[in-house]
Motif scaffolding. Structure first.
Motif, mmCIF file in Angstrom:
data_model
loop_
_atom_site.group_PDB
_atom_site.id
_atom_site.type_symbol
_atom_site.label_atom_id
_atom_site.label_comp_id
_atom_site.label_asym_id
_atom_site.label_seq_id
_atom_site.Cartn_x
_atom_site.Cartn_y
_atom_site.Cartn_z
ATOM 1 N N THR A 3 2.753 -5.491 2.943
ATOM 2 C CA THR A 3 2.867 -4.770 1.574
ATOM 3 C C THR A 3 3.052 -3.273 1.698
ATOM 4 O OG1 THR A 3 2.573 -4.882 -0.986
ATOM 5 C CG2 THR A 3 0.792 -5.524 0.318
ATOM 6 N N LEU A 40 -5.269 1.522 -5.914
ATOM 7 C CA LEU A 40 -4.286 -0.403 -6.930
ATOM 8 C C LEU A 40 -4.748 -1.293 -6.085
ATOM 9 C CD1 LEU A 40 -1.134 0.976 -4.055
ATOM 10 C CD2 LEU A 40 -1.003 0.649 -6.390
ATOM 11 N N GLY A 92 2.837 -0.129 -3.703
ATOM 12 C CA GLY A 92 3.547 0.445 -4.264
ATOM 13 C C GLY A 92 3.910 2.115 -4.072
ATOM 14 N N SER A 117 1.019 -9.088 -2.462
ATOM 15 C CA SER A 117 2.113 -7.820 -3.542
ATOM 16 C C SER A 117 0.708 -6.839 -4.333
ATOM 17 C CB SER A 117 2.192 -9.226 -4.613
ATOM 18 O OG SER A 117 1.093 -9.799 -5.442
#
Length: 127
Positions: free
Chosen positions: A121, A18, A10, A7
């Motif tokens: 991810t 991040l 983005g 997770s």
């Protein structure tokens, strides 16, 4: 049943940060070498970072040294990847991986070292 779930991905602007996290169920990270790999569009999956189960020894790909930090939380059974000073070249799907238990410290940069993988991810670095 073993499951690794990443997770934290983005869209980030160049220079941003991040923190990716990988949660494990069905296995204990503390007994294994944990690693992160990434695969950019049109390219093969490549090694990013690894954390040896004892001593906190870490390995990094040259392209990420000084910007990426791998860590592990044995209480939560998670493995994190802190990414700083992000570049467009960091755009990729990021995967966490775990080795067999009590694996020796050799070939940690090889995909063949790891027998469990997350689904990945997406990380996109763009202005």
């Amino acid at each position: 049943q073993v499951q690794l779930v990443e997770s934290g991905g983005g869209l980030v602007q160049p220079g941003g940060s991040l923190r990716l996290s990988c949660a494990a169920s069905g296995l204990a990270f503390r007994n294994r070498i944990t690693a992160w790999f990434r695969q950019a569009p049109g390219k093969e999956r490549e090694f990013v970072a690894a954390l040896i189960r004892r001593g906190g020894i870490t390995y990094y790909a040259d392209s990420v040294k000084g910007r990426f930090t791998i860590s592990r939380n044995d209480t939560k059974n998670t493995a994190d990847l802190q990414i700083n000073s992000m570049k467009p070249g960091d755009t990729a799907v990021y995967y966490c991986a775990a080795s067999p238990p009590y694996s020796i410290t050799a070939q940690v940069m090889s995909e063949d070292k790891y027998d469990f993988w997350g689904q990945g991810t997406q990380v996109t670095v763009s202005s």
